[in-house]
Design a protein around this motif. Structure first.
Motif, mmCIF file in Angstrom:
data_model
loop_
_atom_site.group_PDB
_atom_site.id
_atom_site.type_symbol
_atom_site.label_atom_id
_atom_site.label_comp_id
_atom_site.label_asym_id
_atom_site.label_seq_id
_atom_site.Cartn_x
_atom_site.Cartn_y
_atom_site.Cartn_z
ATOM 1 N N ALA A 130 -4.040 -20.278 -2.021
ATOM 2 C CA ALA A 130 -5.089 -19.302 -1.723
ATOM 3 C C ALA A 130 -5.451 -18.445 -2.935
ATOM 4 O O ALA A 130 -6.370 -17.637 -2.856
ATOM 5 C CB ALA A 130 -4.641 -18.407 -0.569
ATOM 6 N N GLN A 131 -4.745 -18.613 -4.034
ATOM 7 C CA GLN A 131 -4.958 -17.832 -5.257
ATOM 8 C C GLN A 131 -4.847 -16.336 -4.978
ATOM 9 O O GLN A 131 -5.714 -15.552 -5.363
ATOM 10 C CB GLN A 131 -6.289 -18.193 -5.911
ATOM 11 N N ILE A 132 -3.769 -15.967 -4.309
ATOM 12 C CA ILE A 132 -3.515 -14.573 -3.948
ATOM 13 C C ILE A 132 -2.332 -14.067 -4.756
ATOM 14 O O ILE A 132 -1.324 -14.755 -4.899
ATOM 15 C CB ILE A 132 -3.211 -14.448 -2.439
ATOM 16 N N GLY A 133 -2.472 -12.854 -5.265
ATOM 17 C CA GLY A 133 -1.378 -12.197 -5.965
ATOM 18 C C GLY A 133 -0.687 -11.206 -5.044
ATOM 19 O O GLY A 133 -1.228 -10.822 -4.009
ATOM 20 N N VAL A 134 0.511 -10.782 -5.431
ATOM 21 C CA VAL A 134 1.310 -9.859 -4.638
ATOM 22 C C VAL A 134 1.730 -8.686 -5.515
ATOM 23 O O VAL A 134 2.060 -8.861 -6.690
ATOM 24 C CB VAL A 134 2.562 -10.569 -4.080
ATOM 25 N N TRP A 135 1.701 -7.478 -4.936
ATOM 26 C CA TRP A 135 2.088 -6.275 -5.687
ATOM 27 C C TRP A 135 2.848 -5.308 -4.787
ATOM 28 O O TRP A 135 2.815 -5.430 -3.568
ATOM 29 C CB TRP A 135 0.871 -5.580 -6.299
ATOM 30 N N GLU A 136 3.514 -4.345 -5.428
ATOM 31 C CA GLU A 136 4.191 -3.280 -4.698
ATOM 32 C C GLU A 136 4.116 -2.001 -5.516
ATOM 33 O O GLU A 136 4.241 -2.018 -6.740
ATOM 34 C CB GLU A 136 5.660 -3.625 -4.431
ATOM 35 N N TRP A 137 3.890 -0.899 -4.818
ATOM 36 C CA TRP A 137 3.916 0.423 -5.445
ATOM 37 C C TRP A 137 5.036 1.218 -4.785
ATOM 38 O O TRP A 137 5.062 1.375 -3.569
ATOM 39 C CB TRP A 137 2.584 1.154 -5.265
ATOM 40 N N ASP A 138 5.969 1.701 -5.591
ATOM 41 C CA ASP A 138 7.097 2.505 -5.116
ATOM 42 C C ASP A 138 6.693 3.970 -5.225
ATOM 43 O O ASP A 138 6.507 4.485 -6.335
ATOM 44 C CB ASP A 138 8.335 2.221 -5.962
ATOM 45 N N ALA A 139 6.539 4.645 -4.098
ATOM 46 C CA ALA A 139 6.087 6.044 -4.095
ATOM 47 C C ALA A 139 7.114 6.975 -4.725
ATOM 48 O O ALA A 139 6.747 8.008 -5.278
ATOM 49 C CB ALA A 139 5.789 6.485 -2.660
ATOM 50 N N ARG A 140 8.392 6.621 -4.659
ATOM 51 C CA ARG A 140 9.441 7.486 -5.212
ATOM 52 C C ARG A 140 9.429 7.491 -6.731
ATOM 53 O O ARG A 140 9.660 8.516 -7.351
ATOM 54 C CB ARG A 140 10.803 7.054 -4.684
ATOM 55 N N THR A 141 9.135 6.327 -7.329
ATOM 56 C CA THR A 141 9.146 6.229 -8.797
ATOM 57 C C THR A 141 7.748 6.171 -9.390
ATOM 58 O O THR A 141 7.607 6.200 -10.617
ATOM 59 C CB THR A 141 9.907 4.964 -9.236
ATOM 60 N N ASP A 142 6.715 6.054 -8.524
ATOM 61 C CA ASP A 142 5.324 5.904 -8.957
ATOM 62 C C ASP A 142 5.165 4.704 -9.896
ATOM 63 O O ASP A 142 4.484 4.776 -10.896
ATOM 64 C CB ASP A 142 4.790 7.173 -9.616
ATOM 65 N N GLN A 143 5.789 3.595 -9.550
ATOM 66 C CA GLN A 143 5.716 2.400 -10.373
ATOM 67 C C GLN A 143 5.131 1.238 -9.581
ATOM 68 O O GLN A 143 5.523 1.002 -8.437
ATOM 69 C CB GLN A 143 7.103 2.006 -10.879
ATOM 70 N N PHE A 144 4.185 0.530 -10.214
ATOM 71 C CA PHE A 144 3.635 -0.699 -9.652
ATOM 72 C C PHE A 144 4.378 -1.873 -10.261
ATOM 73 O O PHE A 144 4.618 -1.897 -11.466
ATOM 74 C CB PHE A 144 2.150 -0.856 -10.004
ATOM 75 N N THR A 145 4.709 -2.838 -9.435
ATOM 76 C CA THR A 145 5.195 -4.121 -9.920
ATOM 77 C C THR A 145 4.305 -5.175 -9.284
ATOM 78 O O THR A 145 3.806 -4.997 -8.177
ATOM 79 C CB THR A 145 6.675 -4.375 -9.537
ATOM 80 N N SER A 146 4.088 -6.257 -9.997
ATOM 81 C CA SER A 146 3.208 -7.300 -9.463
ATOM 82 C C SER A 146 3.575 -8.639 -10.054
ATOM 83 O O SER A 146 4.249 -8.729 -11.087
ATOM 84 C CB SER A 146 1.749 -6.967 -9.772
ATOM 85 N N ASP A 147 3.084 -9.688 -9.409
ATOM 86 C CA ASP A 147 3.308 -11.030 -9.928
ATOM 87 C C ASP A 147 2.263 -11.343 -10.991
ATOM 88 O O ASP A 147 1.341 -10.569 -11.250
ATOM 89 C CB ASP A 147 3.302 -12.057 -8.793
ATOM 90 N N ARG A 148 2.423 -12.499 -11.608
ATOM 91 C CA ARG A 148 1.539 -12.908 -12.709
ATOM 92 C C ARG A 148 0.083 -13.015 -12.251
ATOM 93 O O ARG A 148 -0.831 -12.655 -12.978
ATOM 94 C CB ARG A 148 2.018 -14.250 -13.274
ATOM 95 N N ARG A 149 -0.139 -13.527 -11.051
ATOM 96 C CA ARG A 149 -1.506 -13.702 -10.539
ATOM 97 C C ARG A 149 -2.204 -12.352 -10.416
ATOM 98 O O ARG A 149 -3.362 -12.207 -10.810
ATOM 99 C CB ARG A 149 -1.455 -14.420 -9.179
ATOM 100 N N THR A 150 -1.511 -11.358 -9.852
ATOM 101 C CA THR A 150 -2.109 -10.029 -9.692
ATOM 102 C C THR A 150 -2.447 -9.436 -11.052
ATOM 103 O O THR A 150 -3.540 -8.890 -11.240
ATOM 104 C CB THR A 150 -1.156 -9.092 -8.917
#
Length: 185
Positions: free
Chosen positions: A24-44
């Motif tokens: 589906a060509q979909i990327g995945v991400w997460e934002w941690d509210a405690r650390t204010d950090q985004f992490t994501s996969d290569r597609r995102t």
């Protein structure tokens, strides 16, 4: 035993998820509210015009990627979802390096602690740029058709064979001296 079966089932599920995301060509991400950090996969990261192996970044850096004229509105949508909701689904215009605008659909879940406080958001990113371009082209063609038919004084009709129904636009009714309220003569 049971532990091996659970591990194999987990691996099978992860393989299926990875295949679905890639297809589906979909990327995945997460934002941690405690650390204010985004992490994501290569597609995102690629969709957002970032280095594939780029660093983890914070919320303000993420908003800096949004097209400047839209930042306040997008920020408000994410804020409202984080404050009031459990999920969100928004379309975001990102300004890529070099000036290209890419429209990304961000769909996400809001995670909360037992006390109701915001813990994180986890989401997906998919490219809507091509769909948006097609929609704009269709709108432009519809406007041009309306101008052409109006200028030429002609109407448009259509026969739907599956319903056995004839449909007229307002100009066809006017040319026939009929009223749309009365139906097609």
């Amino acid at each position: 035993g049971a532990e091996v079966d659970a591990h194999e089932a987990r691996e099978d599920l992860l393989d299926r998820l990875q295949l679905a995301l890639e297809t589906a060509q979909i990327g995945v991400w997460e934002w941690d509210a405690r650390t204010d950090q985004f992490t994501s996969d290569r597609r995102t990261r690629s969709l957002h015009g970032q280095a594939i192996d780029g660093p983890v970044f914070g919320r303000e850096q993420a908003y800096a990627l949004v097209r400047p004229a839209d930042r306040a509105e997008i920020y408000e949508k994410f804020r409202a979802a984080a404050q009031d909701g459990t999920r969100g689904d928004i379309e975001v215009p990102f300004q890529l390096p070099g000036g290209e605008v890419r429209w990304i659909r961000e769909t996400f879940l809001v995670r909360r602690a037992p006390d109701g406080s915001l813990v994180s958001m986890v989401g997906t990113a998919s490219d809507l740029t091509e769909r948006r371009a097609v929609e704009a082209s269709i709108r432009s063609l519809a406007e041009r058709l309306t101008l052409a038919t109006s200028g030429a004084g002609i109407g448009i009709w259509e026969y739907d064979a599956s319903r056995r129904a004839l449909e007229w636009d307002a100009r066809c009714f006017a040319l026939a001296g009929a009223s749309p309220a009365d139906g097609v003569p």
